[in-house]
Design a protein around this motif. Structure first.
Motif, PDB file in Angstrom:
ATOM      1  N   LEU A   1     -13.071  51.756  -5.737  1.00 16.86           N
ATOM      2  CA  LEU A   1     -13.482  50.360  -5.871  1.00 16.86           C
ATOM      3  C   LEU A   1     -14.249  49.853  -4.651  1.00 16.86           C
TER       4      LEU A   1
ATOM      5  N   TYR B   1     -15.839  46.153  -4.266  1.00 14.75           N
ATOM      6  CA  TYR B   1     -15.268  45.303  -3.232  1.00 14.75           C
ATOM      7  C   TYR B   1     -16.363  44.809  -2.278  1.00 14.75           C
TER       8      TYR B   1
ATOM      9  N   GLY C   1     -10.673  51.455 -12.033  1.00 11.63           N
ATOM     10  CA  GLY C   1     -11.784  50.741 -12.621  1.00 11.63           C
ATOM     11  C   GLY C   1     -11.358  49.891 -13.805  1.00 11.63           C
TER      12      GLY C   1
ATOM     13  N   ALA D   1      -9.456  46.821 -12.541  1.00  7.67           N
ATOM     14  CA  ALA D   1     -10.364  45.900 -11.862  1.00  7.67           C
ATOM     15  C   ALA D   1     -11.257  45.125 -12.832  1.00  7.67           C
TER      16      ALA D   1
ATOM     17  N   VAL E   1     -10.667  42.793  -7.386  1.00  9.88           N
ATOM     18  CA  VAL E   1     -10.612  44.101  -6.733  1.00  9.88           C
ATOM     19  C   VAL E   1      -9.598  44.109  -5.592  1.00  9.88           C
TER      20      VAL E   1
END
Length: 429
Positions: A266, A270, A388, A391, A396
């Motif tokens: 991520l 992010y 993923g 998120a 995130v």
């Protein structure tokens, strides 16, 4: 594609004969810190280490070049990313169905044949007539034999270095090289692709696999198969997992990587959430490998084997606490510091390696290490996909923090199970 007692200095530099024979393993009873230099004094390990460098270079460059080639042929981001993902998915199949090969056949033969299979698959990728579906199938073939190769190599390290501290340090060195490849390998591959086309880069990797096979064939001793019964199948794998102690240790190898990959998977979202530059994204991507390398080097060079063993539980429990910092939505510098600390806690693997090799019967060692390797790679792919997915619905920074909480709870439960299994085995003994 991660033997003999060390000889005198002059003799250690003499190339090995074409058909070396196994000698008593070195370091089996080492209880004091030996340092990484002692591992390199074992001639046979130097050949294995060189082969590891070559095969790792081949894997990294072929992954990059094949991804670029598939994109050039299809202009499809999905197929291009699928090419990279296929490096993880076949590990589970190869690690379960092919795990017995590591013990049923002489280890040197298994290692050489695996390298030759990879070289052949990569050579077929170079042919212009190979369709995209064929390229993906060949990528799967390389990934399917990888756990067999790595598991056999780990078991062979125990033959070369003994099952004491030299083995732990040898395993650590191979891991350090693999982590370093994350920092340098993709850059080297990217530079190479500016000079030669993707098929040309892939052709070069076929040569690295062939050289690795040659080093293993000439530099490692001929040893018999570990398993007395070559007809053993999946039943032997399940019998390993029925052992409560081995099962708990296996899960201690599998569960942490499931969560470790979350912040890396991520990192791009992010960075976008923070609105920072691509340079900051690179910092986030490099932070954990840097911490892992530093932690392993420090633990291997400074700590005694008994100290590393005592630190397994504390490092496992503390390793995911830096993830909780993400709940505060830190900037890139503070987030990178958290990832460096989390990576450094990965030094627990040195002590866990010693526990694992002591728990697994020698005749099942290749199978167990192949299965362990396959599981570690598979759960990383699952962890990336899961991160993923979560998120998509959760911010995130909270996804990463939540992964830290779940990982700490899961690791605590597994440590308790491992301790209980060890106590039960001691009472039975």
């Amino acid at each position: 594609m991660p033997p003999t007692t060390p000889t005198a200095a002059a003799a250690s530099e003499t190339p090995p004969p074409p058909e070396p024979t196994a000698a008593p393993a070195a370091g089996a009873a080492d209880a004091s810190p030996t340092g990484y230099a002692a591992v390199f004094r074992v001639r046979e390990f130097r050949w294995v280490f060189g082969a590891h460098l070559l095969s790792l270079l081949g894997l990294v460059v072929s992954e990059i070049a094949l991804t670029v080639l598939v994109y050039d042929l299809t202009r499809s981001p999905l197929l291009s990313s699928l090419t990279f993902a296929l490096g993880f998915l076949p590990y589970l199949l190869g690690g379960t169905l092919l795990a017995g090969l590591a013990d049923r056949h002489p280890p040197r033969r298994v290692l050489v044949v695996c390298d030759l299979v990879c070289a052949g698959a990569v050579a077929l990728m170079v042919l212009p007539a190979t369709p995209v579906a064929g390229l993906l199938a060949l990528r799967c073939a390389v990934a399917a034999v990888a756990p067999v190769f790595q598991g056999t190599r780990m078991a062979t390290l125990a033959d070369i270095l003994g099952d004491g501290d030299l083995f732990v340090l040898g395993r650590s060195l191979l891991r350090i090289v693999s982590q370093s490849a994350l920092l340098a390998g993709f850059g080297v591959g990217g530079v190479l692709l500016t000079v030669v086309p993707p098929r040309g880069a892939i052709a070069l990797t076929a040569g690295t696999f062939l050289l690795s096979a040659l080093l293993l064939r000439l530099g490692t001793a001929r040893r018999p198969a570990r398993a007395a019964d070559r007809r053993e199948g999946l039943g032997a794998t399940w019998s390993l997992l029925r052992d409560r102690r081995i099962r708990a240790l296996m899960l201690l190898f599998w569960v942490p990587p499931l969560f470790v990959v979350v912040p890396e998977a991520l990192a791009a979202p992010y960075a976008d959430e923070l609105g920072v530059s691509t340079a900051a994204l690179g910092l986030l991507m490099c932070a954990m490998p840097v911490g892992t390398i530093a932690g392993e080097l420090l633990a291997g060079a400074v700590l005694r084997p008994a100290t590393r063993s005592r630190l397994v539980a504390p490092l496992l429990l503390a390793g995911f606490l830096p993830f909780l910092l993400y709940a505060l939505r830190p900037g890139p510098a503070l987030a990178a510091l958290a990832l460096v600390l989390a990576g450094a806690a990965g030094a627990y693997t040195l002590g866990l390696d010693a526990w694992f090799v002591a728990a697994v019967p020698e005749e099942r060692r290749g199978r167990a290490m192949t299965l362990m390797t396959a599981g570690m790679m598979t759960v990383q792919g699952v962890g990336m996909a899961g991160a993923g997915l979560v998120a998509e619905f959760v911010p995130v920074h909270l996804t990463v923090a939540g992964a830290g909480v779940l990982a700490t709870v899961a690791v605590a439960a597994l440590l308790a199970e491992s301790r209980a299994a060890a106590g039960r085995k001691m009472r039975r003994g």
